[in-house]
Design an enzyme around this catalytic site. Structure first.
Site, PDB file in Angstrom:
ATOM      1  N   HIS A   1      -5.209  65.971  52.598  1.00 44.48           N
ATOM      2  CA  HIS A   1      -4.179  66.477  53.499  1.00 44.48           C
ATOM      3  C   HIS A   1      -3.133  65.397  53.763  1.00 44.48           C
ATOM      4  O   HIS A   1      -3.463  64.207  53.825  1.00 44.48           O
ATOM      5  CB  HIS A   1      -4.788  66.908  54.831  1.00 44.48           C
TER       6      HIS A   1
ATOM      7  N   GLU B   1      -8.680  65.653  60.604  1.00 44.40           N
ATOM      8  CA  GLU B   1      -9.709  66.577  61.071  1.00 44.40           C
ATOM      9  C   GLU B   1     -11.035  65.872  61.329  1.00 44.40           C
ATOM     10  O   GLU B   1     -11.247  64.723  60.914  1.00 44.40           O
ATOM     11  CB  GLU B   1      -9.912  67.699  60.046  1.00 44.40           C
TER      12      GLU B   1
ATOM     13  N   HIS C   1     -11.464  64.404  49.991  1.00 38.93           N
ATOM     14  CA  HIS C   1     -12.722  64.885  50.559  1.00 38.93           C
ATOM     15  C   HIS C   1     -13.061  66.267  50.030  1.00 38.93           C
ATOM     16  O   HIS C   1     -12.221  66.953  49.442  1.00 38.93           O
ATOM     17  CB  HIS C   1     -12.620  64.936  52.086  1.00 38.93           C
TER      18      HIS C   1
ATOM     19  N   ARG D   1      -4.810  70.631  46.794  1.00 37.69           N
ATOM     20  CA  ARG D   1      -6.027  70.763  45.991  1.00 37.69           C
ATOM     21  C   ARG D   1      -5.900  69.902  44.744  1.00 37.69           C
ATOM     22  O   ARG D   1      -4.999  70.086  43.925  1.00 37.69           O
ATOM     23  CB  ARG D   1      -6.217  72.235  45.635  1.00 37.69           C
TER      24      ARG D   1
END
Length: 339
Positions: A112, A130, A188, A208
């Site tokens: 991200h 996150e 991740h 992605r």
């Protein structure tokens, strides 16, 4: 006389908690546990994610109880910005997004962007840092967290093209009650067999990198975003994540511990057991921030002087800033999220 309905009745009392109705996502790697274990009753198969507290346009929640029942959460917060609190990071909008994630198979290897990159390259959107809290995990469940060794863009790009990128990735075993902080830029992936609660910035930006050459229900490979991923990814070796020291603080009928504090959110785990207590657990938000209670186990009730709101495993409750004084009764575990 106390109204023992399972939802707050309408009335003039402001800053009362209310339930949220989640939004489901049917990504190809999902399973059925969010319906089976949390009674979501969402007609999707697979059911990969539920967005439990969200005002993001890709998955906005609806208020499911009280005076605002049936309205979009974003609409309620626009009309009542005081519900968000006075902390400047809210800036008039809900700054977080809370999800439940059921990974029946591996999620894509992804990354991200930071807020700064997203503002410049994604039309002013937020980036995405996150936190994951592991609700359950299969015996052999793992996750991807960064790289074993320092690497470079061309090596990773070539390994993505020839399908060997996994040899660079650091894989970590996970078990129930683990937590992981995933800062923007960290490559991740959640692995098969993990059931996760995710607290993040209010963003849906995912680049992605690699998707195991899978195809969707239409026989098509999912889109990769290799150029953007490599532009934001931290390609240096990542230290293996270790579980932080956590200290439970006890008071009558309740225990809590800090799981994560960063500039975007604070997350606590709260255990309530008033089975043998004559005094319920007191709870109230202050004027600086809202709170969100995600019930990850058990059931019980939240009440003020006049009304009761019952909750069950899987329910998500929004508590406005400067809330009325509340009391919690039951045997339950929550994630207590603050902006």
């Amino acid at each position: 006389m106390i109204n023992k309905n399972s939802r707050w009745s309408s009335g003039s009392i402001q800053n009362r908690p209310f339930m949220l109705k989640p939004v489901g996502k049917d990504y190809l790697w999902g399973g059925s546990r969010l319906n089976d274990d949390f009674s979501k009753n969402i007609n999707l198969s697979p059911l990969a994610e539920t967005w439990e507290c969200s005002t993001h346009p890709d998955g906005p929640c609806i208020v499911a109880s009280g005076t605002h029942e049936g309205k979009m959460l974003s609409e309620v917060l626009r009309i009542h910005p005081e519900y968000l609190g006075s902390h400047p990071k809210t800036e008039g909008e809900l700054p977080i997004l809370i999800k439940l994630i059921d990974a029946k198979s591996n999620l894509s290897v992804q990354v991200h962007p930071s807020d700064e990159y997203a503002r410049e390259h994604e039309k002013g959107q937020l980036g995405k840092t996150e936190m994951w809290y592991v609700l359950d995990a299969a015996k052999d469940a793992k996750l991807v967290y960064g790289f074993h060794h320092n690497t470079d863009r061309e090596s990773i790009r070539k390994s993505i093209e020839d399908g060997t990128v996994e040899k660079y990735l650091q894989k970590v075993s996970v078990q129930k009650d683990d937590l992981f902080f995933i800062e923007a830029g960290t490559v991740h992936a959640i692995g098969a067999g993990a059931l996760i609660a995710e607290i993040q910035e209010s963003s849906n930006l995912t680049y992605r990198m690699y998707d195991y050459n899978r195809v969707d229900k239409n026989g098509k490979k999912r889109e990769l975003h290799v150029d953007k991923a490599l532009a934001v990814a931290n390609l240096k070796a990542s230290a293996e994540p270790r579980q932080p020291l956590r200290v439970l603080k006890y008071r009558q009928g309740c225990a809590s511990e800090l799981l994560c504090r960063c500039r975007y959110f604070e997350v606590y785990r709260m255990l309530v057991n008033t089975e043998r207590c004559r005094q319920m657990v007191g709870y109230q938000s202050d004027s600086t921030s809202f709170r969100v209670l995600l019930c990850t186990d058990g059931c019980g009730a939240i009440q003020n002087e006049k009304e009761i709101l019952t909750f069950f495993k899987g329910d998500c409750i929004f508590v406005p800033a400067n809330s009325v004084k509340l009391r919690i009764h039951g045997m339950a575990q929550f994630l207590d999220v603050r902006g």
